[in-house]
Scaffold this motif. Structure first.
Motif, mmCIF file in Angstrom:
data_model
loop_
_atom_site.group_PDB
_atom_site.id
_atom_site.type_symbol
_atom_site.label_atom_id
_atom_site.label_comp_id
_atom_site.label_asym_id
_atom_site.label_seq_id
_atom_site.Cartn_x
_atom_site.Cartn_y
_atom_site.Cartn_z
ATOM 1 N N LEU A 1 0.844 -1.192 0.000
ATOM 2 C CA LEU A 1 0.000 0.000 0.000
ATOM 3 C C LEU A 1 0.879 1.240 0.000
ATOM 4 C CD1 LEU A 1 -2.650 -0.897 2.723
ATOM 5 C CD2 LEU A 1 -2.943 -0.940 0.255
ATOM 6 N N VAL A 2 0.390 2.298 -0.626
ATOM 7 C CA VAL A 2 1.090 3.577 -0.599
ATOM 8 C C VAL A 2 0.694 4.292 0.679
ATOM 9 C CG1 VAL A 2 1.391 5.804 -1.731
ATOM 10 C CG2 VAL A 2 1.119 3.726 -3.106
ATOM 11 N N GLY A 3 1.696 4.770 1.396
ATOM 12 C CA GLY A 3 1.455 5.513 2.617
ATOM 13 C C GLY A 3 2.423 6.682 2.702
ATOM 14 N N VAL A 4 2.273 7.451 3.746
ATOM 15 C CA VAL A 4 3.131 8.611 3.962
ATOM 16 C C VAL A 4 3.799 8.488 5.328
ATOM 17 C CG1 VAL A 4 1.279 10.057 4.917
ATOM 18 C CG2 VAL A 4 3.259 11.121 3.858
ATOM 19 N N VAL A 5 5.079 8.847 5.379
ATOM 20 C CA VAL A 5 5.817 8.832 6.639
ATOM 21 C C VAL A 5 5.319 9.994 7.493
ATOM 22 C CG1 VAL A 5 8.096 9.030 7.712
ATOM 23 C CG2 VAL A 5 7.856 7.827 5.528
ATOM 24 N N VAL A 6 4.849 9.697 8.714
ATOM 25 C CA VAL A 6 4.352 10.754 9.591
ATOM 26 C C VAL A 6 5.189 10.914 10.862
ATOM 27 C CG1 VAL A 6 1.984 10.683 8.748
ATOM 28 C CG2 VAL A 6 2.644 9.222 10.649
ATOM 29 N N TYR A 7 6.071 9.947 11.161
ATOM 30 C CA TYR A 7 6.871 10.028 12.378
ATOM 31 C C TYR A 7 8.023 9.045 12.279
ATOM 32 C CZ TYR A 7 8.086 9.531 17.339
ATOM 33 O OH TYR A 7 8.751 9.478 18.525
ATOM 34 N N ARG A 8 9.158 9.395 12.883
ATOM 35 C CA ARG A 8 10.285 8.460 12.969
ATOM 36 C C ARG A 8 10.617 8.246 14.429
ATOM 37 N NH1 ARG A 8 16.510 8.879 11.950
ATOM 38 N NH2 ARG A 8 16.976 6.660 12.069
ATOM 39 N N ASP A 9 10.543 7.001 14.869
ATOM 40 C CA ASP A 9 10.910 6.620 16.228
ATOM 41 C C ASP A 9 12.398 6.267 16.200
ATOM 42 O OD1 ASP A 9 11.394 5.379 18.657
ATOM 43 O OD2 ASP A 9 9.464 4.338 18.690
ATOM 44 N N VAL A 10 13.231 7.215 16.581
ATOM 45 C CA VAL A 10 14.682 7.039 16.509
ATOM 46 C C VAL A 10 15.148 5.935 17.452
ATOM 47 C CG1 VAL A 10 16.910 8.199 16.842
ATOM 48 C CG2 VAL A 10 14.985 9.449 15.849
ATOM 49 N N LYS A 11 14.559 5.870 18.634
ATOM 50 C CA LYS A 11 14.965 4.877 19.624
ATOM 51 C C LYS A 11 14.766 3.451 19.122
ATOM 52 C CE LYS A 11 14.479 3.908 24.536
ATOM 53 N NZ LYS A 11 13.797 4.288 25.771
ATOM 54 N N ARG A 12 13.634 3.200 18.471
ATOM 55 C CA ARG A 12 13.324 1.856 17.941
ATOM 56 C C ARG A 12 13.724 1.693 16.483
ATOM 57 N NH1 ARG A 12 7.161 1.111 19.085
ATOM 58 N NH2 ARG A 12 7.509 0.114 17.090
ATOM 59 N N ASP A 13 14.173 2.784 15.838
ATOM 60 C CA ASP A 13 14.540 2.788 14.427
ATOM 61 C C ASP A 13 13.392 2.279 13.549
ATOM 62 O OD1 ASP A 13 16.212 3.401 12.304
ATOM 63 O OD2 ASP A 13 17.115 1.401 12.263
ATOM 64 N N ARG A 14 12.212 2.873 13.769
ATOM 65 C CA ARG A 14 11.006 2.510 13.017
ATOM 66 C C ARG A 14 10.346 3.789 12.512
ATOM 67 N NH1 ARG A 14 10.251 -2.955 12.472
ATOM 68 N NH2 ARG A 14 8.091 -2.956 13.003
ATOM 69 N N TYR A 15 9.563 3.634 11.444
ATOM 70 C CA TYR A 15 8.807 4.744 10.865
ATOM 71 C C TYR A 15 7.320 4.474 11.012
ATOM 72 C CZ TYR A 15 13.171 6.021 8.585
ATOM 73 O OH TYR A 15 14.467 6.389 8.333
ATOM 74 N N LEU A 16 6.566 5.501 11.394
ATOM 75 C CA LEU A 16 5.114 5.385 11.442
ATOM 76 C C LEU A 16 4.586 5.786 10.072
ATOM 77 C CD1 LEU A 16 2.554 4.820 13.066
ATOM 78 C CD2 LEU A 16 2.555 7.243 13.715
ATOM 79 N N ILE A 17 3.897 4.860 9.411
ATOM 80 C CA ILE A 17 3.358 5.079 8.069
ATOM 81 C C ILE A 17 1.844 5.155 8.162
ATOM 82 C CG2 ILE A 17 3.270 4.218 5.702
ATOM 83 C CD1 ILE A 17 6.121 4.857 6.801
ATOM 84 N N ARG A 18 1.273 6.215 7.620
ATOM 85 C CA ARG A 18 -0.186 6.383 7.623
ATOM 86 C C ARG A 18 -0.710 6.092 6.219
ATOM 87 N NH1 ARG A 18 -1.689 11.406 10.455
ATOM 88 N NH2 ARG A 18 -1.260 10.038 12.219
ATOM 89 N N PHE A 19 -1.710 5.207 6.171
ATOM 90 C CA PHE A 19 -2.328 4.815 4.904
ATOM 91 C C PHE A 19 -3.654 5.525 4.675
ATOM 92 C CE2 PHE A 19 0.131 1.219 6.518
ATOM 93 C CZ PHE A 19 1.049 1.087 5.497
ATOM 94 N N SER A 20 -4.336 5.855 5.745
ATOM 95 C CA SER A 20 -5.627 6.543 5.651
ATOM 96 C C SER A 20 -5.851 7.271 6.971
ATOM 97 C CB SER A 20 -6.758 5.541 5.402
ATOM 98 O OG SER A 20 -6.954 4.738 6.549
ATOM 99 N N GLY A 21 -7.017 7.851 7.141
ATOM 100 C CA GLY A 21 -7.316 8.553 8.374
ATOM 101 C C GLY A 21 -7.365 7.662 9.596
ATOM 102 N N VAL A 22 -7.544 6.360 9.405
ATOM 103 C CA VAL A 22 -7.664 5.440 10.543
ATOM 104 C C VAL A 22 -6.672 4.285 10.503
ATOM 105 C CG1 VAL A 22 -10.100 5.961 10.922
ATOM 106 C CG2 VAL A 22 -9.469 4.103 9.378
ATOM 107 N N GLN A 23 -5.876 4.170 9.462
ATOM 108 C CA GLN A 23 -4.978 3.025 9.314
ATOM 109 C C GLN A 23 -3.529 3.491 9.271
ATOM 110 O OE1 GLN A 23 -5.679 0.781 5.743
ATOM 111 N NE2 GLN A 23 -4.683 -1.027 6.539
ATOM 112 N N GLN A 24 -2.728 3.008 10.236
ATOM 113 C CA GLN A 24 -1.312 3.326 10.279
ATOM 114 C C GLN A 24 -0.579 2.227 11.021
ATOM 115 O OE1 GLN A 24 -1.356 7.142 12.186
ATOM 116 N NE2 GLN A 24 -1.342 6.282 14.235
#
Length: 60
Positions: free
Chosen positions: A20-43
């Motif tokens: 799925l196409v999503g947008v990067v909305v946050y980077r958790d540096v401590k865990r080295d993970r990215y929060l990806i949002r796909f829709s208004g309710v799915q991330q």
């Protein structure tokens, strides 16, 4: 070294069986993970290795 994404970057992330196409909305540096949002309710969080840069095709 994995790709570094910035907030606002479009990415392809595999969710279930289909990417799925999503947008990067946050980077958790401590865990080295990215929060990806796909829709208004799915991330969800993904590592950089689970993401692929996405650029929409430009059709005239």
């Amino acid at each position: 070294m994995s790709t570094q994404y910035k907030i606002g970057d479009l990415v392809l992330a595999k969710l279930g069986t289909a990417p799925l196409v999503g947008v990067v909305v946050y980077r958790d540096v401590k865990r080295d993970r990215y929060l990806i949002r796909f829709s208004g309710v799915q991330q969800d969080y993904y590592s950089a290795d689970e993401l692929t840069p996405y650029s929409p095709s430009k059709k005239a």
